[in-house]
Scaffold this motif. Structure first.
Motif, PDB file in Angstrom:
ATOM      1  N   ASP A  69       8.118  28.491-139.040  1.00  0.00           N
ATOM      2  CA  ASP A  69       7.986  27.204-140.140  1.00  0.00           C
ATOM      3  C   ASP A  69       7.165  27.332-141.753  1.00  0.00           C
ATOM      4  O   ASP A  69       6.322  27.923-141.386  1.00  0.00           O
ATOM      5  CB  ASP A  69       6.779  26.677-139.118  1.00  0.00           C
ATOM      6  N   LEU A  70       7.700  27.180-142.477  1.00  0.00           N
ATOM      7  CA  LEU A  70       7.825  26.696-144.092  1.00  0.00           C
ATOM      8  C   LEU A  70       6.226  26.282-144.219  1.00  0.00           C
ATOM      9  O   LEU A  70       5.748  27.318-144.971  1.00  0.00           O
ATOM     10  CB  LEU A  70       8.855  27.100-144.742  1.00  0.00           C
ATOM     11  N   LYS A  71       6.224  25.323-143.888  1.00  0.00           N
ATOM     12  CA  LYS A  71       5.280  24.392-144.191  1.00  0.00           C
ATOM     13  C   LYS A  71       3.565  25.907-143.723  1.00  0.00           C
ATOM     14  O   LYS A  71       3.025  25.542-144.960  1.00  0.00           O
ATOM     15  CB  LYS A  71       4.512  23.072-143.875  1.00  0.00           C
ATOM     16  N   GLU A  72       3.669  26.154-143.034  1.00  0.00           N
ATOM     17  CA  GLU A  72       2.659  27.144-142.299  1.00  0.00           C
ATOM     18  C   GLU A  72       2.784  28.131-143.325  1.00  0.00           C
ATOM     19  O   GLU A  72       1.570  28.273-144.282  1.00  0.00           O
ATOM     20  CB  GLU A  72       2.513  27.179-141.045  1.00  0.00           C
ATOM     21  N   ALA A  73       3.764  28.606-143.194  1.00  0.00           N
ATOM     22  CA  ALA A  73       3.516  30.435-144.049  1.00  0.00           C
ATOM     23  C   ALA A  73       3.285  30.114-145.254  1.00  0.00           C
ATOM     24  O   ALA A  73       2.492  30.513-146.078  1.00  0.00           O
ATOM     25  CB  ALA A  73       5.148  30.859-144.199  1.00  0.00           C
ATOM     26  N   MET A  74       3.620  28.568-146.516  1.00  0.00           N
ATOM     27  CA  MET A  74       3.109  28.233-147.797  1.00  0.00           C
ATOM     28  C   MET A  74       2.015  27.399-147.557  1.00  0.00           C
ATOM     29  O   MET A  74       1.450  27.792-148.598  1.00  0.00           O
ATOM     30  CB  MET A  74       4.614  27.391-148.154  1.00  0.00           C
ATOM     31  N   ILE A 107      11.282  25.038-150.271  1.00  0.00           N
ATOM     32  CA  ILE A 107      10.626  25.094-150.849  1.00  0.00           C
ATOM     33  C   ILE A 107       9.640  24.002-151.162  1.00  0.00           C
ATOM     34  O   ILE A 107       8.597  23.655-151.647  1.00  0.00           O
ATOM     35  CB  ILE A 107      10.836  26.549-151.860  1.00  0.00           C
ATOM     36  N   ALA A 108      11.042  23.312-153.051  1.00  0.00           N
ATOM     37  CA  ALA A 108      11.190  22.181-153.069  1.00  0.00           C
ATOM     38  C   ALA A 108       9.969  21.383-151.947  1.00  0.00           C
ATOM     39  O   ALA A 108       8.819  20.420-152.163  1.00  0.00           O
ATOM     40  CB  ALA A 108      12.055  21.162-153.405  1.00  0.00           C
ATOM     41  N   ALA A 109      10.220  21.349-150.750  1.00  0.00           N
ATOM     42  CA  ALA A 109       9.747  19.908-149.946  1.00  0.00           C
ATOM     43  C   ALA A 109       8.095  20.375-149.570  1.00  0.00           C
ATOM     44  O   ALA A 109       7.316  19.784-148.974  1.00  0.00           O
ATOM     45  CB  ALA A 109      10.787  19.712-148.471  1.00  0.00           C
ATOM     46  N   ASN A 110       8.046  21.628-149.442  1.00  0.00           N
ATOM     47  CA  ASN A 110       6.148  21.868-148.841  1.00  0.00           C
ATOM     48  C   ASN A 110       5.560  21.824-150.290  1.00  0.00           C
ATOM     49  O   ASN A 110       4.640  23.152-149.797  1.00  0.00           O
ATOM     50  CB  ASN A 110       6.867  23.445-148.721  1.00  0.00           C
ATOM     51  N   LEU A 111       6.258  21.987-151.730  1.00  0.00           N
ATOM     52  CA  LEU A 111       5.038  22.637-152.428  1.00  0.00           C
ATOM     53  C   LEU A 111       3.633  21.770-152.649  1.00  0.00           C
ATOM     54  O   LEU A 111       3.916  20.449-152.336  1.00  0.00           O
ATOM     55  CB  LEU A 111       5.919  22.410-153.629  1.00  0.00           C
ATOM     56  N   ASP A 112       2.736  21.713-152.382  1.00  0.00           N
ATOM     57  CA  ASP A 112       1.518  21.475-152.150  1.00  0.00           C
ATOM     58  C   ASP A 112       0.649  21.698-153.785  1.00  0.00           C
ATOM     59  O   ASP A 112      -0.354  21.378-153.440  1.00  0.00           O
ATOM     60  CB  ASP A 112       0.781  20.385-151.175  1.00  0.00           C
ATOM     61  N   HIS A 113       1.035  22.973-154.109  1.00  0.00           N
ATOM     62  CA  HIS A 113       0.179  23.353-155.343  1.00  0.00           C
ATOM     63  C   HIS A 113       0.555  23.798-155.901  1.00  0.00           C
ATOM     64  O   HIS A 113       1.744  24.441-155.425  1.00  0.00           O
ATOM     65  CB  HIS A 113      -1.438  24.121-154.619  1.00  0.00           C
ATOM     66  N   TYR A 114      -0.242  25.021-157.084  1.00  0.00           N
ATOM     67  CA  TYR A 114       1.054  25.191-158.378  1.00  0.00           C
ATOM     68  C   TYR A 114       1.329  26.568-157.876  1.00  0.00           C
ATOM     69  O   TYR A 114       0.431  28.093-156.857  1.00  0.00           O
ATOM     70  CB  TYR A 114       0.240  25.742-159.886  1.00  0.00           C
ATOM     71  N   THR A 115       2.895  27.028-157.811  1.00  0.00           N
ATOM     72  CA  THR A 115       3.063  27.975-156.978  1.00  0.00           C
ATOM     73  C   THR A 115       4.381  28.540-157.629  1.00  0.00           C
ATOM     74  O   THR A 115       4.641  28.158-158.107  1.00  0.00           O
ATOM     75  CB  THR A 115       3.486  27.977-155.007  1.00  0.00           C
TER      76      THR A 115
END
Length: 442
Positions: A69-74, A107-115
């Motif tokens: 799960d990429l969302k979990e990882a990010m 990655i784009a779909a799961n960005l929710d803060h500066y990364t």
């Protein structure tokens, strides 16, 4: 600090485990459910000395984890690394960037803060800018920067290379991204590791330039070895004589059957294609690629010549099939050219490799696989050393000779002394060294 590592192949798994050893919390992501389950059970899918202990230690410490799960990882990460494969694209030799670009979209779909989005994969110049464009297109509101952080890991010694590197190259798109990367690599600052901060494009090209230069160095000494054979010189003495020059250096001056592996073949070809595409051809590297391809094929001819000009109906024992020792990697290994050529010439090939036989069996049909080196030699007409595994360096020569039908050795890694081999009763040939008296074909 927290990071996500996309890809649990060689680069991703080693880098993730090593970052966790630095005290960073690392979550490694992969789409291969079976691989993730194996990693969670502590099973390492690649052969790399020390990696199993490193992974186990950091999983137990709670710093290293694995997920689909990429969302979990990010969640809460400072940086997300793209460490997916960039194989040679069929048909044109360019690097296949489809996995990199797919990762950028996810990655784009799961960005929710500066990364900071970091390309760890080996990618052609311009890839970082394209990753940035993809993310901007999918998420114009996202707060992020793209950086390039190429790896310089040698298979078989990757952990040491990561922990004590010659340098760290970082291509950063902003000072904010550069600061995140500095913090991530702070443990290496403490041992005064040079940190080379550059633009994205410079970092991407640096990786290719490094690998292609080393490939050129290998190819150079291989050609010098061929010349040594013609004029009666010793390539090892030549290599020492030039390698002691600080401008040249002694590394990568060992002759052999040609370079292989996961990096040099695809990176030289990819850089050639990039240079051609922008109208700035690299003639030296084009020649390196051509010479290396031909060299692998020529090695089978050396073995046939050592057997008196024919291997029809004969058994050739092969020691080592991986492209180098301390790895199970078969990618572009010289054995993939040499063994089929011997089979085509009528030889029965029996082989042994300490780590690579599982993968090699799939790639080399018709080979008889042995459980150890001495089993490989039983009633063989010739033995060829293709990979310099340590366990081949001190074989019991009396036992070897007694096991073989004919005491013929072709040493493509020069791990034995020619005079010693002749005294032991062998017909012995190697690369770039004068043939010892009595050491011709049997």
């Amino acid at each position: 600090m927290r990071i996500a590592m996309i890809g649990t192949g060689y680069v991703g798994l080693v880098s993730g485990a090593c970052f966790s050893e630095f005290g960073v919390h690392v979550c490694c992501v992969d789409k291969d459910a079976e691989k993730i389950e194996r990693l969670k059970r502590g099973e390492i899918p690649i052969y790399e000395p020390g990696l199993d202990d490193l992974v186990a230690r950091n999983v137990a410490a709670g710093r290293l984890s694995f997920t689909l799960d990429l969302k979990e990882a990010m969640q809460g990460v400072d940086a997300v690394f793209i460490a997916v494969g960039t194989p040679t694209r069929r048909g044109d030799g360019h690097a296949d960037l489809s996995y990199v670009y797919a990762a950028a979209e996810e990655i784009a779909a799961n960005l929710d803060h500066y990364t900071v989005v970091v390309t760890k994969s080996t990618v052609p110049v311009g890839t970082g800018r394209e990753v940035e464009s993809i993310i901007r297109r999918v998420r114009p509101d996202a707060e992020f920067d793209v950086a390039s952080n190429p790896e310089f890991l040698r298979e078989g010694s990757a952990i040491g290379d990561f922990m004590r590197p010659d340098r760290v190259v970082i291509g950063a798109g902003s000072e904010r991204a550069a600061e995140v990367m500095r913090r991530l690599y702070r443990p290496l600052y403490l041992i005064e590791t040079p940190i080379v901060l550059t633009s994205l494009e410079t970092a991407e090209l640096t990786k290719y330039a490094a690998n292609t230069f080393l490939a050129a160095k290998i190819t150079f000494i291989n050609e010098i070895a061929d010349l040594c054979e013609k004029v009666g010189a010793n390539v090892h003495d030549v290599a020492r004589g030039i390698g002691l020059d600080g401008r040249i250096g002694k590394k990568f001056l060992h002759p052999g059957p040609g370079y292989g592996g996961s990096c040099f073949p695809k990176d030289t070809l990819a850089l050639v294609r990039t240079a051609q595409q922008v109208g700035s051809p690299l003639r030296i590297i084009e020649t390196v690629v051509d010479i290396n391809d031909k060299r692998k094929k020529a090695m089978a001819e050396r073995i046939v010549a050592a057997c008196g000009g024919s291997v029809e109906g004969r058994t050739v024992a092969v020691l080592g099939v991986t492209f180098k020792p301390n790895t199970d990697d078969m990618r572009d290994s010289p054995s993939l050219d040499i063994i089929p050529a011997l089979q085509k010439a009528g030889a029965h090939v029996r082989a042994f490799d300490p780590a690579g036989m599982h993968e090699a069996a799939r790639l080399l049909p018709g080979v008889e696989w042995s459980e150890n080196a001495y089993g490989t030699l039983q009633d063989a007409d010739c033995v060829a050393i293709l990979t310099e595994w340590n366990e081949f360096r001190a074989l019991d020569l009396k036992r070897v000779k007694a096991s073989m039908k004919r005491p013929v050795m072709v040493d493509l890694r020069n791990i034995y002394n020619p005079e010693d081999m002749v005294r032991a009763g062998f017909s012995y040939s190697s690369i770039g060294r004068p043939a010892p008296a009595g050491g011709g074909a049997v």
